[in-house]
Design a protein around this motif. Structure first.
Motif, PDB file in Angstrom:
ATOM      1  N   TYR A  10       0.839  -1.196   0.000  1.00 37.43           N
ATOM      2  CA  TYR A  10       0.000   0.000   0.000  1.00 37.43           C
ATOM      3  C   TYR A  10       0.874   1.246   0.000  1.00 37.43           C
ATOM      4  N   VAL A  11       0.329   2.315  -0.552  1.00 37.56           N
ATOM      5  CA  VAL A  11       0.961   3.634  -0.518  1.00 37.56           C
ATOM      6  C   VAL A  11      -0.067   4.609   0.059  1.00 37.56           C
ATOM      7  N   GLU A  12       0.386   5.793   0.380  1.00 36.84           N
ATOM      8  CA  GLU A  12      -0.541   6.818   0.872  1.00 36.84           C
ATOM      9  C   GLU A  12      -1.502   7.185  -0.253  1.00 36.84           C
ATOM     10  N   LYS A  13      -2.775   7.276   0.075  1.00 37.01           N
ATOM     11  CA  LYS A  13      -3.800   7.545  -0.939  1.00 37.01           C
ATOM     12  C   LYS A  13      -3.494   8.821  -1.730  1.00 37.01           C
ATOM     13  N   GLU A  14      -3.043   9.871  -1.048  1.00 38.24           N
ATOM     14  CA  GLU A  14      -2.763  11.132  -1.749  1.00 38.24           C
ATOM     15  C   GLU A  14      -1.568  11.024  -2.693  1.00 38.24           C
ATOM     16  N   ASP A  15      -0.714  10.016  -2.504  1.00 41.67           N
ATOM     17  CA  ASP A  15       0.428   9.812  -3.394  1.00 41.67           C
ATOM     18  C   ASP A  15       0.098   8.907  -4.577  1.00 41.67           C
ATOM     19  N   PHE A  16      -0.993   8.167  -4.493  1.00 42.93           N
ATOM     20  CA  PHE A  16      -1.311   7.170  -5.509  1.00 42.93           C
ATOM     21  C   PHE A  16      -1.411   7.774  -6.907  1.00 42.93           C
ATOM     22  N   ASP A  17      -2.088   8.901  -7.043  1.00 43.88           N
ATOM     23  CA  ASP A  17      -2.224   9.520  -8.359  1.00 43.88           C
ATOM     24  C   ASP A  17      -0.876   9.988  -8.902  1.00 43.88           C
ATOM     25  N   LEU A  18       0.021  10.392  -8.001  1.00 44.63           N
ATOM     26  CA  LEU A  18       1.368  10.779  -8.448  1.00 44.63           C
ATOM     27  C   LEU A  18       2.116   9.571  -8.996  1.00 44.63           C
ATOM     28  N   TYR A  19       1.964   8.423  -8.357  1.00 48.19           N
ATOM     29  CA  TYR A  19       2.548   7.181  -8.893  1.00 48.19           C
ATOM     30  C   TYR A  19       2.021   6.949 -10.316  1.00 48.19           C
ATOM     31  N   THR A  20       0.710   7.106 -10.485  1.00 48.08           N
ATOM     32  CA  THR A  20       0.086   6.876 -11.782  1.00 48.08           C
ATOM     33  C   THR A  20       0.594   7.865 -12.827  1.00 48.08           C
ATOM     34  N   ASN A  21       0.735   9.130 -12.456  1.00 52.31           N
ATOM     35  CA  ASN A  21       1.242  10.139 -13.393  1.00 52.31           C
ATOM     36  C   ASN A  21       2.666   9.821 -13.830  1.00 52.31           C
ATOM     37  N   ILE A  22       3.489   9.429 -12.894  1.00 49.71           N
ATOM     38  CA  ILE A  22       4.879   9.082 -13.221  1.00 49.71           C
ATOM     39  C   ILE A  22       4.904   7.879 -14.146  1.00 49.71           C
ATOM     40  N   GLU A  23       4.108   6.880 -13.809  1.00 45.88           N
ATOM     41  CA  GLU A  23       4.072   5.649 -14.593  1.00 45.88           C
ATOM     42  C   GLU A  23       3.638   5.898 -16.035  1.00 45.88           C
ATOM     43  N   SER A  24       2.771   6.871 -16.248  1.00 42.49           N
ATOM     44  CA  SER A  24       2.269   7.126 -17.597  1.00 42.49           C
ATOM     45  C   SER A  24       3.192   8.033 -18.417  1.00 42.49           C
ATOM     46  N   ASP A  25       4.225   8.575 -17.801  1.00 41.30           N
ATOM     47  CA  ASP A  25       5.180   9.430 -18.502  1.00 41.30           C
ATOM     48  C   ASP A  25       6.109   8.557 -19.346  1.00 41.30           C
ATOM     49  N   ARG A  26       6.044   8.697 -20.641  1.00 44.99           N
ATOM     50  CA  ARG A  26       6.818   7.832 -21.546  1.00 44.99           C
ATOM     51  C   ARG A  26       8.327   8.028 -21.438  1.00 44.99           C
ATOM     52  N   GLU A  27       8.763   9.162 -20.913  1.00 47.37           N
ATOM     53  CA  GLU A  27      10.193   9.406 -20.775  1.00 47.37           C
ATOM     54  C   GLU A  27      10.753   8.865 -19.461  1.00 47.37           C
ATOM     55  N   PHE A  28       9.880   8.441 -18.567  1.00 51.17           N
ATOM     56  CA  PHE A  28      10.333   7.938 -17.276  1.00 51.17           C
ATOM     57  C   PHE A  28      10.802   6.497 -17.430  1.00 51.17           C
ATOM     58  N   PRO A  29      11.933   6.131 -16.823  1.00 47.52           N
ATOM     59  CA  PRO A  29      12.499   4.801 -17.051  1.00 47.52           C
ATOM     60  C   PRO A  29      11.741   3.640 -16.414  1.00 47.52           C
ATOM     61  N   PHE A  30      10.871   3.910 -15.448  1.00 46.94           N
ATOM     62  CA  PHE A  30      10.094   2.841 -14.828  1.00 46.94           C
ATOM     63  C   PHE A  30       8.669   2.909 -15.351  1.00 46.94           C
ATOM     64  N   ASN A  31       8.076   1.754 -15.569  1.00 54.25           N
ATOM     65  CA  ASN A  31       6.717   1.770 -16.091  1.00 54.25           C
ATOM     66  C   ASN A  31       5.732   0.993 -15.224  1.00 54.25           C
ATOM     67  N   ASN A  32       6.126   0.689 -14.002  1.00 55.22           N
ATOM     68  CA  ASN A  32       5.240  -0.012 -13.084  1.00 55.22           C
ATOM     69  C   ASN A  32       5.316   0.596 -11.688  1.00 55.22           C
ATOM     70  N   HIS A  33       4.173   0.677 -11.022  1.00 56.37           N
ATOM     71  CA  HIS A  33       4.144   1.153  -9.640  1.00 56.37           C
ATOM     72  C   HIS A  33       5.164   0.422  -8.759  1.00 56.37           C
ATOM     73  N   PRO A  34       5.283  -0.920  -8.858  1.00 56.16           N
ATOM     74  CA  PRO A  34       6.202  -1.621  -7.969  1.00 56.16           C
ATOM     75  C   PRO A  34       7.656  -1.153  -8.080  1.00 56.16           C
ATOM     76  N   GLU A  35       8.092  -0.814  -9.267  1.00 51.16           N
ATOM     77  CA  GLU A  35       9.468  -0.332  -9.426  1.00 51.16           C
ATOM     78  C   GLU A  35       9.663   0.990  -8.691  1.00 51.16           C
ATOM     79  N   ILE A  36       8.697   1.869  -8.817  1.00 50.39           N
ATOM     80  CA  ILE A  36       8.755   3.166  -8.136  1.00 50.39           C
ATOM     81  C   ILE A  36       8.699   2.942  -6.623  1.00 50.39           C
ATOM     82  N   PHE A  37       7.849   2.025  -6.196  1.00 50.63           N
ATOM     83  CA  PHE A  37       7.712   1.708  -4.783  1.00 50.63           C
ATOM     84  C   PHE A  37       9.037   1.226  -4.197  1.00 50.63           C
ATOM     85  N   LEU A  38       9.695   0.283  -4.863  1.00 56.30           N
ATOM     86  CA  LEU A  38      10.960  -0.263  -4.351  1.00 56.30           C
ATOM     87  C   LEU A  38      12.045   0.815  -4.289  1.00 56.30           C
TER      88      LEU A  38
END
Length: 135
Positions: A10-38
């Protein structure tokens, strides 16, 4: 001490959408929430940024956090931290998952505010950050 088995983080609810925004950025090297989480958990631990979750929301799993490359190594490191600090819940289970979530919350906020929020070159900045600060 015994280890509780689990299948989600689990992550903080207010951070969840930020995870999603990062994940959808095509220039960002990670494309899954778990990678960002780790990565966030590691950053949180390095900088002692352990913050309890107040309003948890389950990570959306395209893949299990613990199935990622090197995830079990990171998990085992946090398990050692829990054992060393004798961190147990009321039933005697070691709180590895909780520790990871709490460090991830602090680490994600540092990662987002200092590296990702204002830069058009998120991937490049992240790589530089990791190379300069985490090794």
């Amino acid at each position: 001490m015994i280890e509780a088995f689990f299948d989600r983080f689990y992550v903080e609810k207010e951070d969840f959408d930020l995870y999603t925004n990062i994940e959808s950025d095509r220039e960002f090297p990670f494309n899954n929430h778990p990678e960002i989480f780790l990565l966030s958990a590691c950053i949180g631990y390095k900088y002692n940024l352990r913050i309890p979750l107040e309003d948890p929301k389950q990570l959306t799993l395209k893949t299990s956090v613990l199935n990622l490359e090197n995830a079990l190594t990171i998990y085992e490191a946090f398990k050692s931290i829990a054992f060393i600090n004798n961190e147990l819940d009321e039933n005697g289970y070691v709180t590895v998952k909780t520790i990871m979530e709490e460090y991830a919350k602090g680490g994600f906020r540092k990662l987002y505010s200092e590296i990702l929020s204002n830069s058009p070159k998120k991937g490049e900045n992240l790589l530089n950050y990791v190379l300069l600060n985490l090794y």
